[in-house]
Motif scaffolding. Structure first.
Motif, mmCIF file in Angstrom:
data_model
loop_
_atom_site.group_PDB
_atom_site.id
_atom_site.type_symbol
_atom_site.label_atom_id
_atom_site.label_comp_id
_atom_site.label_asym_id
_atom_site.label_seq_id
_atom_site.Cartn_x
_atom_site.Cartn_y
_atom_site.Cartn_z
ATOM 1 N N GLY A 26 8.373 77.229 43.684
ATOM 2 C CA GLY A 26 9.797 77.522 43.651
ATOM 3 C C GLY A 26 10.396 77.555 42.267
ATOM 4 O O GLY A 26 11.600 77.398 42.100
ATOM 5 N N ILE A 27 9.577 77.758 41.271
ATOM 6 C CA ILE A 27 10.060 77.837 39.894
ATOM 7 C C ILE A 27 9.717 79.203 39.339
ATOM 8 O O ILE A 27 8.815 79.870 39.817
ATOM 9 C CB ILE A 27 9.457 76.716 39.027
ATOM 10 N N ASN A 28 10.459 79.623 38.349
ATOM 11 C CA ASN A 28 10.281 80.973 37.809
ATOM 12 C C ASN A 28 9.304 81.035 36.653
ATOM 13 O O ASN A 28 9.344 81.956 35.866
ATOM 14 C CB ASN A 28 11.634 81.537 37.370
ATOM 15 N N GLU A 29 8.469 80.055 36.538
ATOM 16 C CA GLU A 29 7.510 80.040 35.443
ATOM 17 C C GLU A 29 6.088 80.040 35.991
ATOM 18 O O GLU A 29 5.746 79.190 36.807
ATOM 19 C CB GLU A 29 7.707 78.791 34.585
ATOM 20 N N PRO A 30 5.279 81.009 35.570
ATOM 21 C CA PRO A 30 3.880 80.982 36.028
ATOM 22 C C PRO A 30 3.110 79.875 35.320
ATOM 23 O O PRO A 30 3.280 79.661 34.128
ATOM 24 C CB PRO A 30 3.347 82.351 35.613
ATOM 25 N N TYR A 31 2.350 79.156 36.086
ATOM 26 C CA TYR A 31 1.511 78.105 35.511
ATOM 27 C C TYR A 31 0.058 78.475 35.737
ATOM 28 O O TYR A 31 -0.334 78.825 36.837
ATOM 29 C CB TYR A 31 1.793 76.754 36.170
ATOM 30 N N VAL A 71 11.066 69.003 53.975
ATOM 31 C CA VAL A 71 10.259 69.929 53.188
ATOM 32 C C VAL A 71 8.913 70.061 53.873
ATOM 33 O O VAL A 71 8.323 69.068 54.307
ATOM 34 C CB VAL A 71 10.045 69.409 51.746
ATOM 35 N N SER A 72 8.433 71.286 53.977
ATOM 36 C CA SER A 72 7.103 71.527 54.527
ATOM 37 C C SER A 72 6.359 72.452 53.574
ATOM 38 O O SER A 72 6.889 73.491 53.162
ATOM 39 C CB SER A 72 7.200 72.163 55.913
ATOM 40 N N CYS A 73 5.142 72.065 53.219
ATOM 41 C CA CYS A 73 4.358 72.837 52.262
ATOM 42 C C CYS A 73 3.062 73.320 52.894
ATOM 43 O O CYS A 73 2.348 72.533 53.506
ATOM 44 C CB CYS A 73 4.025 71.986 51.043
ATOM 45 N N GLY A 74 2.804 74.602 52.740
ATOM 46 C CA GLY A 74 1.513 75.158 53.132
ATOM 47 C C GLY A 74 0.668 75.336 51.889
ATOM 48 O O GLY A 74 1.039 74.903 50.788
ATOM 49 N N ASN A 75 -0.443 75.986 52.027
ATOM 50 C CA ASN A 75 -1.320 76.205 50.886
ATOM 51 C C ASN A 75 -0.662 77.083 49.828
ATOM 52 O O ASN A 75 -0.815 76.847 48.639
ATOM 53 C CB ASN A 75 -2.640 76.827 51.346
ATOM 54 N N GLU A 76 0.088 78.107 50.274
ATOM 55 C CA GLU A 76 0.695 79.046 49.329
ATOM 56 C C GLU A 76 2.166 79.309 49.617
ATOM 57 O O GLU A 76 2.703 80.340 49.217
ATOM 58 C CB GLU A 76 -0.073 80.371 49.340
ATOM 59 N N HIS A 77 2.844 78.429 50.329
ATOM 60 C CA HIS A 77 4.276 78.610 50.584
ATOM 61 C C HIS A 77 4.946 77.250 50.799
ATOM 62 O O HIS A 77 4.270 76.256 51.055
ATOM 63 C CB HIS A 77 4.523 79.526 51.781
ATOM 64 N N THR A 78 6.269 77.251 50.672
ATOM 65 C CA THR A 78 7.068 76.048 50.878
ATOM 66 C C THR A 78 8.312 76.414 51.665
ATOM 67 O O THR A 78 8.896 77.468 51.437
ATOM 68 C CB THR A 78 7.487 75.424 49.525
ATOM 69 N N VAL A 79 8.724 75.542 52.587
ATOM 70 C CA VAL A 79 9.950 75.734 53.362
ATOM 71 C C VAL A 79 10.782 74.457 53.247
ATOM 72 O O VAL A 79 10.259 73.359 53.388
ATOM 73 C CB VAL A 79 9.644 76.036 54.851
ATOM 74 N N VAL A 80 12.080 74.632 52.983
ATOM 75 C CA VAL A 80 13.007 73.507 52.871
ATOM 76 C C VAL A 80 14.142 73.723 53.859
ATOM 77 O O VAL A 80 14.678 74.827 53.972
ATOM 78 C CB VAL A 80 13.573 73.399 51.436
ATOM 79 N N CYS A 81 14.526 72.668 54.565
ATOM 80 C CA CYS A 81 15.679 72.696 55.454
ATOM 81 C C CYS A 81 16.718 71.730 54.883
ATOM 82 O O CYS A 81 16.396 70.596 54.552
ATOM 83 C CB CYS A 81 15.291 72.290 56.868
ATOM 84 N N PHE A 123 15.333 77.516 53.375
ATOM 85 C CA PHE A 123 14.880 78.269 52.213
ATOM 86 C C PHE A 123 13.356 78.293 52.255
ATOM 87 O O PHE A 123 12.725 77.293 52.594
ATOM 88 C CB PHE A 123 15.333 77.602 50.913
ATOM 89 N N ALA A 124 12.767 79.424 51.904
ATOM 90 C CA ALA A 124 11.310 79.536 51.895
ATOM 91 C C ALA A 124 10.884 80.407 50.722
ATOM 92 O O ALA A 124 11.589 81.356 50.353
ATOM 93 C CB ALA A 124 10.810 80.138 53.199
ATOM 94 N N TRP A 125 9.733 80.071 50.149
ATOM 95 C CA TRP A 125 9.225 80.869 49.040
ATOM 96 C C TRP A 125 7.722 80.722 48.962
ATOM 97 O O TRP A 125 7.133 79.845 49.567
ATOM 98 C CB TRP A 125 9.886 80.447 47.723
#
Length: 66
Positions: free
Chosen positions: A10-15, A36-46, A53-55
């Motif tokens: 969820g940040i705009n900086e590639p690491y 907050v729920s986190c998958g391997n390549e995504h995150t969802v916040v309620c 919100f999801a990204w």
């Protein structure tokens, strides 16, 4: 924490390396987070106001959009 290769932190900086500590998602500062729920390549916040919100990777609709 973790990898940000597809924006799952969820940040705009590639690491190029994994983050070993939590990172601040500045876009969520105006909101009170309920869960907050986190998958391997995504995150969802309620939020406490039931706004979601999801990204991250959404190749199978896991962020709620197609």
């Amino acid at each position: 924490m973790g990898d940000n290769s597809v924006g799952q932190l969820g940040i705009n900086e590639p690491y190029l390396e994994n983050k070993v500590s939590p990172v601040l998602v500045e876009a969520l500062l105006p909101f009170k987070t309920r869960s907050v729920s986190c998958g391997n390549e995504h995150t969802v916040v309620c939020t406490q106001n039931s706004v979601a919100f999801a990204w991250g990777n959404n190749d199978r609709g896991q962020c709620g959009t197609t």
